[in-house]
Design an enzyme around this catalytic site. Structure first.
Site, PDB file in Angstrom:
ATOM      1  N   TYR A   3      23.595  33.996  42.979  1.00 20.93           N
ATOM      2  CA  TYR A   3      24.355  33.008  43.746  1.00 20.93           C
ATOM      3  C   TYR A   3      25.581  32.559  42.968  1.00 20.93           C
ATOM      4  CZ  TYR A   3      24.787  29.586  47.525  1.00 20.93           C
ATOM      5  OH  TYR A   3      25.210  28.889  48.632  1.00 20.93           O
ATOM      6  N   GLN A  46      30.465  35.766  44.109  1.00 18.91           N
ATOM      7  CA  GLN A  46      30.281  36.731  45.194  1.00 18.91           C
ATOM      8  C   GLN A  46      28.968  36.508  45.928  1.00 18.91           C
ATOM      9  OE1 GLN A  46      32.130  39.009  46.677  1.00 18.91           O
ATOM     10  NE2 GLN A  46      33.917  38.827  45.340  1.00 18.91           N
ATOM     11  N   SER A  55      20.957  27.107  40.657  1.00 19.97           N
ATOM     12  CA  SER A  55      21.664  27.330  41.918  1.00 19.97           C
ATOM     13  C   SER A  55      20.788  27.047  43.134  1.00 19.97           C
ATOM     14  CB  SER A  55      22.151  28.784  41.998  1.00 19.97           C
ATOM     15  OG  SER A  55      23.031  29.090  40.949  1.00 19.97           O
ATOM     16  N   GLU A  94      25.742  43.350  33.129  1.00 16.00           N
ATOM     17  CA  GLU A  94      24.840  43.585  31.999  1.00 16.00           C
ATOM     18  C   GLU A  94      23.391  43.229  32.315  1.00 16.00           C
ATOM     19  OE1 GLU A  94      26.861  39.530  31.201  1.00 16.00           O
ATOM     20  OE2 GLU A  94      27.400  41.494  32.042  1.00 16.00           O
ATOM     21  N   HIS A 124      30.118  46.361  42.527  1.00 17.80           N
ATOM     22  CA  HIS A 124      30.840  47.022  41.440  1.00 17.80           C
ATOM     23  C   HIS A 124      29.930  48.132  40.943  1.00 17.80           C
ATOM     24  CE1 HIS A 124      33.215  47.987  38.013  1.00 17.80           C
ATOM     25  NE2 HIS A 124      32.505  47.307  37.123  1.00 17.80           N
ATOM     26  N   GLU A 127      41.271  46.256  34.352  1.00 17.21           N
ATOM     27  CA  GLU A 127      40.946  45.030  33.613  1.00 17.21           C
ATOM     28  C   GLU A 127      41.427  45.118  32.170  1.00 17.21           C
ATOM     29  OE1 GLU A 127      36.814  43.939  36.032  1.00 17.21           O
ATOM     30  OE2 GLU A 127      36.751  44.993  34.102  1.00 17.21           O
ATOM     31  N   GLU A 149      55.079  30.205  33.089  1.00 18.02           N
ATOM     32  CA  GLU A 149      55.896  30.715  34.189  1.00 18.02           C
ATOM     33  C   GLU A 149      55.438  32.077  34.698  1.00 18.02           C
ATOM     34  OE1 GLU A 149      60.086  30.456  33.571  1.00 18.02           O
ATOM     35  OE2 GLU A 149      59.988  28.398  32.823  1.00 18.02           O
ATOM     36  N   SER A 181      66.633  35.607  39.248  1.00 18.12           N
ATOM     37  CA  SER A 181      68.085  35.696  39.044  1.00 18.12           C
ATOM     38  C   SER A 181      68.499  37.128  38.710  1.00 18.12           C
ATOM     39  CB  SER A 181      68.499  34.771  37.897  1.00 18.12           C
ATOM     40  OG  SER A 181      67.987  35.262  36.660  1.00 18.12           O
TER      41      SER A 181
END
Length: 330
Positions: A25, A28, A53, A84, A108, A195, A231, A252
Site C-alpha cells: 500500500y 502505486q 498502512s 528488493e 516493474h 534512473e 531553477e 532567453s
C-alpha cells in the site's frame, strides 16, 4: 512503431469475474487498489501483520488481509512492494497460495527479469506499469483521465494473459491514455539505465558538480544553489510539457545559445562512453547482482552513501533557503 491499446481494446468485464490481490500500500499500491475498487473490481489488499498502512487502507474502504490469505483468495496477484522484497515475499507468501491459471503481475520487471521471482509453469505473468507516480495515477483517474501505461507478457499459460492485463490497465485508467506494448527486458533495462544515467544518477551528479564548481570559484553557496538546483524545475517543467523545443523557445536567446554551444562540451563523448558501460552493466546483470548482494548484507553501502549525501553543503544550504519559500508548504 509500438503497439498501443486504448479503452476499446480492453474488456473490463474480465476482471469482474475475478478477485485481485494488490500486495503493498505504497504510492502505486494505494493508487492501483483504489482505482480498481472504484472501477468495480473485487479487490483485496495484502499487507504484513501489524502494517501501519492497514488503518488508512481500511478507512478508504479496502478489505485488508495477510499476504498469504490475499494471494490464496485471488485470481490475479499484483505485487507492488519494493523490488528488493519481491523474491522473499513471493517465495514465502505468494507462490504457496497460487493455483494453476492464476496471474502474477508487477509494475516493474526487475524481479522477474533478473530471476528474483521464478514463476511456475502453470501461471500467467504480466506487467502493467503506469508511467507516473502513484499520486498522479490516482489524481488523474479521479479527474476522469488516465496515466499512460506499459504492458508486457512474460508467460501466457491460459492464452488470455494479454486480455486480462489490458482489463487491469483499464481498471486503473491506463487505457484512457494509452497502453504501450513492450517486454520485461526492455522495460527493466531502459528503466534502470534511465534512473542511473539521467533521472537520478546523472542529474544529481551534474547538480553537485556544478554547485561545487561555483563555490570553489568563490561564489556564494546560496547563489550556486539557485542557479544549479532550484531553477532546474523551471527548465524540467518546460521540457515535460513541450519537449526540448518548447524549453528553448521559452528561455532567453542567451540561454538557448549557451545550451546549444556549451551543453555538448559537458556531455561529451567520454560521458557517452561511460553511459554505454552503465547500460552494459544493466544488460549483463552486473547491477542487479550488486543490488541483490547489497540487500542480502542489509544495505551497508546504501546507508553509508545516504549519510554522506545528507552532509553535503548543497543539502544544508538548500534546507535553509527552502525555509524562505512559503509556497513549498502548499
Amino acid at each position: 512503431m509500438a503497439t498501443i491499446y486504448y479503452d476499446s481494446d480492453a474488456d473490463f468485464d474480465l476482471l469482474k469475474e475475478r478477485t485481485i490481490a494488490v500486495i503493498g500500500y505504497g504510492s502505486q499500491g494505494r493508487a492501483q487498489a483504489l482505482n480498481l475498487k472504484d472501477s468495480g473490481a473485487n479487490v483485496v489488499l495484502g499487507l504484513r501483520p501489524g502494517s501501519r498502512s492497514q488503518p488508512d487502507a481500511e478507512s478508504e474502504g479496502l478489505t485488508v488481509k495477510s499476504i498469504d490469505d490475499a494471494a490464496a483468495e485471488a485470481d490475479v496477484v499484483q505485487i507492488l512492494i519494493p523490488d528488493e522484497q519481491h523474491g522473499a515475499v513471493y517465495r514465502n507468501h505468494i507462490e504457496p497460495n497460487l493455483e494453476a491459471g492464476n496471474m502474477v503481475m508487477v509494475s516493474h520487471g526487475f524481479s522477474i527479469h533478473f530471476g528474483q521471482i521464478v514463476p511456475g509453469d502453470g501461471i500467467d505473468v504480466a506487467m502493467i506499469a503506469p508511467k507516473g507516480p502513484g499520486l498522479l495515477v490516482r489524481e488523474v483517474f479521479e479527474e476522469g483521465g488516465g496515466v499512460p501505461c506499459l504492458i508486457a507478457i512474460q508467460q501466457d499459460v491460459t492464452g488470455h494473459a494479454r486480455d486480462l492485463a489490458l482489463a487491469y490497465a483499464k481498471g486503473i485508467g491506463g487505457t484512457r491514455a494509452g497502453v504501450i506494448e513492450t517486454t520485461f527486458r526492455e522495460e527493466t533495462e531502459t528503466d534502470l539505465f534511465g534512473e542511473q544515467a539521467v533521472l537520478c544518477g546523472g542529474t544529481t551528479a551534474l547538480i553537485k558538480a556544478a554547485f561545487d564548481t561555483l563555490v570553489e570559484a568563490g561564489y556564494q553557496p546560496e547563489m550556486a544553489f539557485f542557479e544549479c538546483l532550484h531553477e532546474l524545475k523551471l527548465i524540467v517543467d518546460l521540457i515535460y510539457t513541450g519537449g526540448l523545443s518548447k524549453m528553448r523557445n521559452d528561455v532567453s536567446n542567451t540561454a538557448e545559445f549557451g545550451d546549444l554551444t556549451r551543453g555538448p562540451r559537458v556531455i561529451d563523448e567520454g560521458v557517452r562512453e561511460r553511459m554505454q558501460t552503465i547500460l552494459k552493466e544493466v544488460q549483463n546483470g552486473e547491477f542487479a547482482r550488486e543490488w541483490v548482494l547489497e540487500n542480502q548484507a542489509n544495505q551497508p553501502v546504501l546507508q553509508a552513501l545516504r549519510r554522506r549525501e545528507s552532509e553535503l553543503q548543497i543539502e544544508k544550504v538548500g534546507q535553509d533557503l527552502r525555509s524562505m519559500m512559503s509556497w513549498l508548504d502548499e
